[in-house]
Design an enzyme around this catalytic site. Structure first.
Site, short mmCIF file in Angstrom:
data_model
loop_
_atom_site.label_atom_id
_atom_site.label_comp_id
_atom_site.label_asym_id
_atom_site.label_seq_id
_atom_site.Cartn_x
_atom_site.Cartn_y
_atom_site.Cartn_z
N SER A 179 29.97 32.62 57.08
CA SER A 179 30.72 33.64 56.92
C SER A 179 30.35 34.70 56.30
CB SER A 179 31.89 32.29 55.72
OG SER A 179 32.06 33.66 54.38
N TYR A 220 30.03 27.19 48.28
CA TYR A 220 31.46 26.85 49.86
C TYR A 220 29.88 28.21 50.37
CZ TYR A 220 33.25 29.18 53.61
OH TYR A 220 34.07 29.50 54.64
#
Lengths: 253, 451
Positions: free
Chosen positions: A146, A159
């Site tokens: 990501s 995250y």
């Protein structure tokens, strides 16, 4: 459609097949007549995805219901998948969890769970897959990381750090296996319209999942190493990475 | 795989506007991705629930003020497809665009399609949409062999012409109020080419339109654009358009993706009676000769406006009112003339109006809009104090001529008008899911004062 794809159906293993981006990517492969082995946790959802991909033209679809957090199951699962596919051209790791940042700030167990799902479990899978591909001197391993991993931000650093670890692991792994004919693709999607982000603030402006999937398929064809998708994220993240810490820590990101 | 698990956590408050951009209401938006999400997501929800698709209805049938909208577009999976028979079973959120992308390269086409491909399977059933082939194929509901209806209490009802017929006919055209359509089976029809054998014919006056309609009974698709701004010699002039799927084998390529997006809200003055009548005159004469014959791709033939995403912005922020009636043959001619005269007299600009004859194929739907006769669809940019009174007048005229209005395109009819148009509404109300409602339903059943 791609000529090479239609002549010899490729054998693709998809881990986290019910995730939005994975499903959209699989639809493209299905239309090309690929053979797919799909892994996900929820049997009902997995069956719906498998049915859809069969109807869309996949030449072979097999599934396994497995919670990928359980790393003990990985070796058996992967051996079974490759056996079912009678080989492996592409392994696509798409499982992951966004997690609850606020809860993770208060509770280590929540943070540890996010790190386990997004980092430890992929490391287990990647270790096995990379060794398998290295031995065979072929194969592509494509992994959803990501843009959030490019720099820790206060709004989602748990995250983000799990994805940062994953990106670093992939870079190192690529460095090791590239000369053995194995391709490692690190995919860094920006925010994308999927079930994972549904209802998030501003989600109507997120990237269209089909567009993201098309870029991923193309990057795999071209044996690319890294992919920012949509492409605008590459310059954006270049800037974000290079903001001096002194300023960055004052920003509300 | 791991994902954010509880879909009820996903609800966000947002304004939701209809395709006509009027009205616009705040609602709790809950995206659904899986059939199994329903009815679990409805637990603990108050203030009413309404399943919605791509939001292409013009009025408030797809809106629920301060309620919960369950957006089904994430449920877009194919469940089965038989390449021999063309039977397609898919989740209700699959759009017509996605169905065409899948079916056309395999030699199949939608049995009935409206003027946009951005509608969902579930929405097409709930509004029992019609197309240019109504005189041959009937409504979309005529081609739905079965579907699953899930009620908010968890009951699953398999509906078909032979099973649970009452729910089958209440749900087709039931405006999404009878339950949640989780999947449906549609009978697609075979094609051998993307192309349409097209013919465009200029006509002057309603009688010429009716005689062209008579002559084209065996042609699959017919529709007319009519200039509703002209009076006198040019009154009710238009272009009659007809076509059949080409029978000459041709490559069945998938469609290219649309690229143009209407970039901004046009200022209110952009559409006035002068610009619209100018446009209408240009459109009428776009076709220089009385007859034009061409081989045309199906995209521009069926979906001329889809090329520009968000074309509704052309009407500015205030939006537009749609008005579509059907008047039975008995009064169709005089009714259409009277209404077109009233529109021309009002001076309220309507872009090109769409005129078509409905055939006599009965719909299975209890509340379906089409019936044999003439249907006319108009749109009016919203002008305060003018558009609503005109629509109310036109609705009264429609009633006098024995016709009715189309809920999917309405934001203005009164409760009294609706109940006169659809006297079967009380019978229908017995099949409504008690938790499901819409702003439209509340308006036309008198639960809320009409606008």
């Amino acid at each position: 459609m791609n000529q090479t794809a239609s002549s010899a159906p490729r054998k693709i293993l998809v881990l986290g097949a019910t995730s939005g981006i994975a499903e959209a990517t699989c639809r493209i492969w299905a239309a090309q007549g690929a053979s797919l082995f799909l892994v996900a946790r929820n049997a009902e959802k997995l069956a719906a995805v498998a049915q859809d991909l069969k109807a869309r033209g996949a030449s072979y679809v097999d599934t396994a219901v497995v919670d990928l957090d359980d790393t003990d199951q990985h070796p058996g699962l992967l051996a079974h998948a490759i056996n079912s596919l009678t080989g492996l051209d592409i392994a696509y790791l798409a499982h992951g969890v966004l997690g609850d940042q606020v809860a993770a700030e208060q509770d280590f167990n929540t943070a540890a769970h996010i790190l386990h799902t997004n980092f430890m479990a992929p490391v287990s899978l990647l270790t096995w897959l990379a060794n398998f591909c290295e031995q065979r001197r072929s194969g592509t391993i494509a992994v959803l990381s990501s843009v959030a991993g490019d720099r820790g931000r206060k709004s989602n650093y748990v995250y983000g750090s799990s994805k940062a670890g994953l990106s670093a692991f992939l870079a190192g792994l690529r460095n090791r296996v590239d000369r053995e004919g194995v391709t490692i693709l690190t995919i860094k999607p920006g925010p994308t319209k999927t079930a994972m982000t549904a209802g998030m603030k501003g989600s109507e402006k997120f990237a269209d999942v089909d567009t993201v999937a098309q870029s991923i398929v193309k990057a795999i064809e071209k044996r690319q190493d890294n992919l920012y998708v949509p492409f605008q994220w590459q310059p954006i993240m270049f800037v974000v990475r290079n903001i001096p810490e002194r300023i960055f820590k004052k920003l509300n990101l | 795989m791991a994902e954010t698990s509880d879909p009820t956590q996903n609800g966000t408050k947002a304004s939701f506007e209809s395709w006509g951009r009027y009205p616009s209401y705040r609602a709790n938006i809950i995206p659904l991705h899986w059939q199994s999400d329903f009815p679990a997501v409805t637990e603990g929800l108050h203030n009413g629930i309404l399943p919605v698709g791509l939001g292409r209805s013009y009025g408030d049938v797809g809106l629920l003020e301060n309620g919960n909208l369950l957006v089904t577009t994430g449920m877009d999976r194919i469940i089965s497809f038989d390449p021999e028979t063309g039977l397609l079973t898919a989740e209700a959120g699959m759009s017509f665009a996605q169905i065409l992308d899948f079916a056309v390269p395999r030699g199949f086409f939608l049995p009935v399609t409206p003027g946009t491909k951005y509608v969902t399977l579930g929405g097409a059933i709930a509004n029992d949409i019609h197309g240019k082939n109504h005189h041959i194929a009937g409504t979309f509901g005529c081609h739905i062999t079965q579907f699953e209806l899930v009620r908010t209490d968890g009951t699953r009802i398999l509906c078909s012409p032979t099973q649970n017929l009452e729910f089958y006919s209440a749900t087709i055209g039931g405006l999404g109020l009878t339950g949640f359509i989780s999947w449906a089976t549609v009978q697609l029809k075979p094609i051998v080419s993307r192309k349409i054998d097209y013919e465009g014919i200029q006509f002057h006056g309603i009688d010429e339109f009716i005689s062209l309609t008579e002559q084209s009974k065996d042609i699959e698709y017919t529709v007319s654009w009519v200039d509703c701004t002209s009076t006198g010699r040019n009154f009710c002039r238009g272009i009659f358009m007809q076509g059949d799927h080409s029978t000459k084998r041709d490559e069945l390529k998938p469609s290219p993706k649309p690229r143009l997006i209407f970039p901004f809200d046009a200022p209110g003055f952009a559409l006035n009676s002068l610009s619209v009548s100018l446009f209408n005159t240009l459109f009428f004469h776009k076709q220089f000769s009385k007859r034009v014959v061409a081989l045309q791709d199906y995209e521009p033939f069926f979906y001329p406006l889809d090329k520009v995403l968000r074309w509704n912005r052309m009407y500015g922020k205030r939006g537009l009112l749609q008005f579509q009636y059907v008047i039975p043959w008995e009064h169709a001619r005089e009714g259409t003339v009277a209404i077109l005269k009233e529109v021309a007299k009002s001076g309220l600009a309507s872009f090109l109006a769409v005129l078509k004859a409905f055939g006599d194929v009965p719909s299975p739907g209890m509340m379906s809009f089409p019936k044999p006769g003439i249907t006319l669809c108009l749109d009016f940019p919203i002008k305060p104090g003018k558009s609503f009174p005109l629509c109310e007048r036109l609705a009264d005229m429609t009633l006098e001529f024995g016709g009715r209005l189309y809920p999917a395109k309405d934001a203005a009819m009164t409760a009294a008008q609706f109940q006169a148009f659809y006297p079967q509404w009380q019978q229908f109300a017995r099949y409504r899911d008690p938790l499901l409602t819409s702003s439209f339903w509340e308006r036309v059943t008198g639960n809320k004062p009409s606008l």
